[in-house]
Design a protein around this motif. Sequence first.
Motif, mmCIF file in Angstrom:
data_model
loop_
_atom_site.group_PDB
_atom_site.id
_atom_site.type_symbol
_atom_site.label_atom_id
_atom_site.label_comp_id
_atom_site.label_asym_id
_atom_site.label_seq_id
_atom_site.Cartn_x
_atom_site.Cartn_y
_atom_site.Cartn_z
ATOM 1 N N GLN A 97 9.569 28.160 43.700
ATOM 2 C CA GLN A 97 10.364 28.998 42.807
ATOM 3 C C GLN A 97 11.358 28.166 41.986
ATOM 4 N N ALA A 98 11.574 28.585 40.743
ATOM 5 C CA ALA A 98 12.670 28.019 39.966
ATOM 6 C C ALA A 98 13.986 28.420 40.634
ATOM 7 N N VAL A 99 14.969 27.542 40.602
ATOM 8 C CA VAL A 99 16.271 27.846 41.194
ATOM 9 C C VAL A 99 17.263 28.046 40.058
ATOM 10 N N LYS A 100 17.650 29.294 39.856
ATOM 11 C CA LYS A 100 18.521 29.683 38.747
ATOM 12 C C LYS A 100 19.873 30.151 39.288
ATOM 13 N N ALA A 101 20.841 30.235 38.417
ATOM 14 C CA ALA A 101 22.164 30.714 38.814
ATOM 15 C C ALA A 101 22.787 31.503 37.679
ATOM 16 N N ALA A 102 23.498 32.544 38.043
ATOM 17 C CA ALA A 102 24.267 33.344 37.089
ATOM 18 C C ALA A 102 25.725 32.955 37.228
ATOM 19 N N GLY A 103 26.362 32.688 36.120
ATOM 20 C CA GLY A 103 27.755 32.276 36.154
ATOM 21 C C GLY A 103 28.679 33.344 35.608
ATOM 22 N N VAL A 104 29.936 33.278 36.002
ATOM 23 C CA VAL A 104 30.998 34.124 35.447
ATOM 24 C C VAL A 104 30.656 35.605 35.616
ATOM 25 N N THR A 105 30.290 35.988 36.833
ATOM 26 C CA THR A 105 29.914 37.379 37.093
ATOM 27 C C THR A 105 31.004 38.159 37.818
ATOM 28 N N PHE A 106 32.113 37.507 38.145
ATOM 29 C CA PHE A 106 33.264 38.156 38.771
ATOM 30 C C PHE A 106 34.514 37.831 37.964
ATOM 31 N N VAL A 107 35.432 38.781 37.880
ATOM 32 C CA VAL A 107 36.645 38.575 37.106
ATOM 33 C C VAL A 107 37.472 37.412 37.644
ATOM 34 N N ALA A 108 37.626 37.329 38.982
ATOM 35 C CA ALA A 108 38.474 36.274 39.559
ATOM 36 C C ALA A 108 37.963 34.887 39.202
ATOM 37 N N SER A 109 36.666 34.667 39.368
ATOM 38 C CA SER A 109 36.131 33.343 39.055
ATOM 39 C C SER A 109 36.064 33.116 37.552
ATOM 40 N N LEU A 157 17.758 33.259 42.539
ATOM 41 C CA LEU A 157 18.870 33.433 41.603
ATOM 42 C C LEU A 157 20.196 33.590 42.340
ATOM 43 N N PHE A 158 21.068 32.567 42.196
ATOM 44 C CA PHE A 158 22.445 32.680 42.668
ATOM 45 C C PHE A 158 23.153 33.732 41.808
ATOM 46 N N CYS A 159 23.846 34.672 42.453
ATOM 47 C CA CYS A 159 24.442 35.794 41.715
ATOM 48 C C CYS A 159 25.868 35.545 41.250
ATOM 49 N N GLY A 160 26.446 34.410 41.598
ATOM 50 C CA GLY A 160 27.835 34.165 41.216
ATOM 51 C C GLY A 160 28.782 34.542 42.345
ATOM 52 N N THR A 161 30.043 34.188 42.181
ATOM 53 C CA THR A 161 31.040 34.431 43.225
ATOM 54 C C THR A 161 32.380 34.798 42.618
ATOM 55 N N MET A 162 33.142 35.608 43.353
ATOM 56 C CA MET A 162 34.518 35.877 42.944
ATOM 57 C C MET A 162 35.476 34.908 43.643
ATOM 58 N N PHE A 163 34.930 34.050 44.532
ATOM 59 C CA PHE A 163 35.763 33.112 45.272
ATOM 60 C C PHE A 163 36.135 31.936 44.381
ATOM 61 N N ALA A 164 37.423 31.761 44.168
ATOM 62 C CA ALA A 164 37.924 30.641 43.361
ATOM 63 C C ALA A 164 39.153 30.088 44.076
ATOM 64 N N PRO A 165 38.991 29.069 44.914
ATOM 65 C CA PRO A 165 40.089 28.609 45.777
ATOM 66 C C PRO A 165 41.244 27.997 45.003
ATOM 67 N N VAL A 166 42.448 28.465 45.289
ATOM 68 C CA VAL A 166 43.648 27.917 44.650
ATOM 69 C C VAL A 166 44.635 27.399 45.693
ATOM 70 N N GLN A 167 44.267 27.475 46.974
ATOM 71 C CA GLN A 167 45.132 26.975 48.043
ATOM 72 C C GLN A 167 45.303 25.471 47.921
ATOM 73 N N ASP A 168 46.555 25.016 47.818
ATOM 74 C CA ASP A 168 46.812 23.583 47.650
ATOM 75 C C ASP A 168 46.392 22.802 48.895
ATOM 76 N N ARG A 169 45.720 21.685 48.653
ATOM 77 C CA ARG A 169 45.300 20.826 49.756
ATOM 78 C C ARG A 169 46.031 19.493 49.757
#
Length: 403
Positions: A113-125, A335-347
């Motif tokens: 299978q082709a490996v595709k991804a959808a980007g920018v599908t959640f407001v947070a990310s 197909l990767f569907c995207g994520t709303m996870f966008a880590p901002v915790q300082d490391r």
Amino acid sequence: MTNTGTNPGAKLGGLTVAEILPQDADRATLVGRIWDPAVGGPTPILIRRGRAIDISRVAPTLSALFEIDHVAATLQAAAGLPEIASVEALIANSDERQRDPMQPWLVAPCDLQAVKAAGVTFVASMLERVIEEQARGDWTKAEEIRKRITGIIGDNLATVKPGSPEAQKVKDVLLAAGAWSQYLEVGIGPDAEIFTKCPSMASVGLGADIGLHPKSQWSNPEPEVVLASNSRGEVVGITLGNDVNLRDFEGRSALLLGKAKDNNASSAIGPFVRLFDAGFSIDDARQAVITVKVIGTDGFVMEGSSSMAKISRDPLDLAGQALNATHQYPDGFMLFCGTMFAPVQDREKPGMGFTHHVGDAVSISSPKLGTLWNRVDHSDKIAPWSFGINALMRNLVHRQLLG
């Protein structure tokens, strides 16, 4: 075929077998792939009563399997198929740094299978992508830009349907404020961002090392639901994925998306594809909650989650934008569907947010899909990808000749 015994205490990355399998694994139709040293290549499997069943007689690849009508029912009715190993043994042997190369282990549950991804599908990310763009990949500017952008648009985009008249009004306001972005265009515009994550056969599975470009200084995991579709555009099941991302590369230029997303071992999928059946459907994908946990060798721990209920575009709409009258995939696609996870915790430093360190252990989990566990390294330190489509074809021909 290799036949490995059961090890009830088997673990992977400190996780038990029960934590890696779906909570209702006894009711799930789970398919995957193993690398079997006995045949020198991958074999498609079905998990049945804690055992891995060789289903290569039903279909030699998962791509071919997903073409079968009513595939879950076909597998559930299949009889007389040979057992390969216990699922406990496969999971325990899947850690890339500790496995016995003479015994089978799990690999990514996809092949041609082709490996595709959808980007920018959640407001947070989506907002984080805008911040990356405005910062030009410079993490030191991220916090200041985050405050300015959210001050203009806040979280009022969460209820905006992409491509709607309301979305156009938001676009007009942002254009007037000088805050429009190419990421907002695909986030709330009519056309989704669909890109190629990596070549067929390049994804890694449970227990494998996942790769970061050695020049990246700002990276993060992206925990996602991955759709498994056949050549007819029918989504037959779902799994978990880590769309490993380099925020600094993509932030410098969207034209560096390939370098930000497609590096050796930067696509992780697994542990199994859960096929749709009488007790599991696309609605389970729509309501899935995906959690992520990163444990560093420095003692740093980060946890977060992503709810598919908050996605801006329906998963089937994304699948339809990937495969349609203008674009076909004769071997199907993942197909990767995207994520709303966008880590901002300082490391490391205040305002820098999160970035990966070599050695990070990443767990991506969902109750009905199980857990995908991997360990982070630089892409040039991980074993090079060498088993591609040509190698698979040669292996299948050789096995057929041997009977």
